[in-house]
Design an enzyme around this catalytic site. Structure first.
Site, mmCIF file in Angstrom:
data_model
loop_
_atom_site.group_PDB
_atom_site.id
_atom_site.type_symbol
_atom_site.label_atom_id
_atom_site.label_comp_id
_atom_site.label_asym_id
_atom_site.label_seq_id
_atom_site.Cartn_x
_atom_site.Cartn_y
_atom_site.Cartn_z
ATOM 1 N N ASP A 170 -1.183 1.230 -3.945
ATOM 2 C CA ASP A 170 -2.049 0.213 -4.548
ATOM 3 C C ASP A 170 -3.401 0.787 -4.952
ATOM 4 O OD1 ASP A 170 -3.052 0.468 -1.947
ATOM 5 O OD2 ASP A 170 -3.605 -1.646 -1.810
ATOM 6 N N ASP A 219 -5.987 2.127 -3.473
ATOM 7 C CA ASP A 219 -7.257 1.954 -2.758
ATOM 8 C C ASP A 219 -7.558 3.164 -1.873
ATOM 9 O OD1 ASP A 219 -5.427 1.590 -0.706
ATOM 10 O OD2 ASP A 219 -6.276 -0.316 -0.001
ATOM 11 N N ASP A 278 -2.603 6.210 -3.569
ATOM 12 C CA ASP A 278 -1.452 5.611 -2.904
ATOM 13 C C ASP A 278 -0.920 4.454 -3.737
ATOM 14 O OD1 ASP A 278 -3.494 3.805 -2.428
ATOM 15 O OD2 ASP A 278 -2.878 3.351 -0.381
ATOM 16 N N SER A 324 0.816 -1.215 0.000
ATOM 17 C CA SER A 324 0.000 0.000 0.000
ATOM 18 C C SER A 324 0.851 1.267 0.000
ATOM 19 C CB SER A 324 -0.960 -0.045 1.196
ATOM 20 O OG SER A 324 -1.909 0.969 1.139
#
Length: 445
Positions: A243, A245, A241, A102
């Site tokens: 990833d 999400d 960010d 992440s």
């Protein structure tokens, strides 16, 4: 059973250290593959990743593990976490895997698992997989070893799904948008989707090299996109960010807009259209009291959970809600995604700008946040929150804020730190309350 591998969002850590090694990844795949091998159909797993250097290593280890227990593997290459959740359902896979840490720096990596329904796994299933990791793997017979293939149209499938999440009549013509992808998983798909809908797109963080993910760009490093929005005279900035999400928005003046304001905007527009379910929004204990008051004025509720998007999602599913999220920028719109999706939320924000034809600084200022202060107190050991003096200071603070504010105190799940947050109408009072509690913790810690 205490957790050894899984945290609140999959398995995460520094690569080639602790649980984040190729050997562990292979055992995770073998255990998860064995758990999800049910029925006599040909089993398959979808594997995606972000742009970290260690993604190659972890992907190869996971492929070896899954194929060794008889599962076929579909590899997508770099794609956002919500895209892997979507493809897991769409491709009728038994399991989905996202390799990502992440918003963490490139040295870290992680493994997130999704069930065949596209949702993250329950605590019970994760514990079952943990037991399997420490057991001998159930290897497939030589004739039943799985195959691996890479699909080339995964990005196109996800871009199509993104565009389907807003009205087919909506176009972004005339909007100038800065899109910062954190040199992460959305570096191709997010700018493409927004451009295809008609916007002029200026990109940041779209040149990943394996080690620059989240490095000075993205939703946790906003200086670059703030400056770019002002420099380019853009209407708005979209910061994702690693990833993708998570979403933070930058208005035309270069000011950051957090998840609370975004949730408030999206929820009210959904309510006006008659598509809001559950009677309100699900958020965490960290969301601003101003959001709660704003929703209440509109006849809507704000239901709070522990920190973590998995807890938000659990409450959403249990209560029939279709919007939830976190102040930090995780937005879950269950009508279109089974997990947080920063790009889906971004398209809703851009649609609102088109609808209202007003500057982002007006459209995205949904409510006036009350003063909020969060401080972290490190302690040497023990349980300072159980100390009699600390409890007394906290009780006094709660009484002082009663009816005028809120107090949230929680230990970190990853380090010896107590997080002390207070909010209320009087900023000076909030600061004084937080400082008193921090001092009390320090005195015993």
């Amino acid at each position: 059973m205490a957790r050894k591998f899984f945290g609140t969002d999959g398995i995460r850590g520094e690569t080639n250290s602790g649980n984040m090694t190729a050997a562990t990844a292979m055992r995770v795949a073998q255990a998860a593959g064995a758990h999800f091998r049910r029925g006599d159909h040909r089993h398959r797993v979808v594997i995606g990743k972000d742009t970290r250097l260690s993604g190659y290593m972890m992907e190869s280890a996971l492929v070896a593990g899954f194929t060794s227990v008889g599962m076929d593997v579909i590899q997508t290459g770099p794609l956002p976490t919500p895209a892997i959740a979507m493809l897991t359902r769409e491709m009728r896979a038994d399991l989905g895997v996202m390799i990502s840490a992440s918003h963490n720096p490139y040295r870290d990596n992680g493994i997130k698992l999704f069930g065949p329904d596209g949702f993250k796994l329950s605590d019970e299933v994760e514990l079952e997989i943990e037991r399997g990791i420490e057991s001998e793997p159930q290897l497939a017979a030589a004739s039943e070893i799985g195959r691996a293939r890479r699909i080339e149209d995964a990005r196109g499938r996800y871009i199509h799904a993104l565009k389907q999440s807003i009205s087919t009549e909506t176009r972004f013509d005339g909007l100038k948008v800065v899109v910062d992808c954190a040199n992460g998983a959305a570096y191709q798909v997010a700018p493409s989707a927004i451009w295809e809908l008609g916007a002029e797109v200026i990109t940041l963080g779209v040149t990943p090299n394996g080690t620059n993910i989240n490095d000075g760009v993205g939703s946790t490093s906003l200086d670059a996109i703030k400056a770019k929005v002002v420099e380019e005279g853009a209407d708005v900035g979209i910061a994702l960010d690693g990833d993708a999400d998570r979403l933070i928005v930058i208005d035309e003046k270069g000011n950051a807009v957090d998840g609370d304001q975004i949730m408030g905007l999206i929820a009210i527009r959904m309510a006006e259209k008659g598509v809001l379910r559950g009677g309100g929004v699900v958020a965490t204990v960290m969301s601003n009291l101003g959001l709660e008051r704003y929703l209440a004025d509109k006849g809507l509720t704000l239901e709070r959970t522990k920190v973590g998007d998995r807890y938000v999602l659990e409450r959403m599913k249990a209560g029939g809600f279709n919007i939830g999220g976190e102040q930090s920028g995780h937005m879950i719109l269950l009508d279109h995604a089974t997990t947080g999706d920063g790009t889906v939320a971004a398209l809703r924000v851009l649609s609102s700008l088109v609808h209202f034809r007003k500057p982002a600084s007006e459209v995205l200022h949904v409510f006036d946040p009350v003063p909020q202060l969060l401080k972290n107190v490190r302690f040497a050991g023990g349980t300072p929150l159980e100390d009699v003096d600390v409890k007394s200071v906290i009780a006094d603070a709660e009484a002082e804020l009663a009816g005028k504010g809120r107090l949230v105190i929680r230990p970190s799940g990853t380090e010896p730190v107590i997080r002390v947050m207070a909010e209320g109408d009087d900023g000076a009072q909030v600061e004084a309350v937080v400082d008193r509690i921090c001092d009390a913790v320090k005195a015993v810690g």
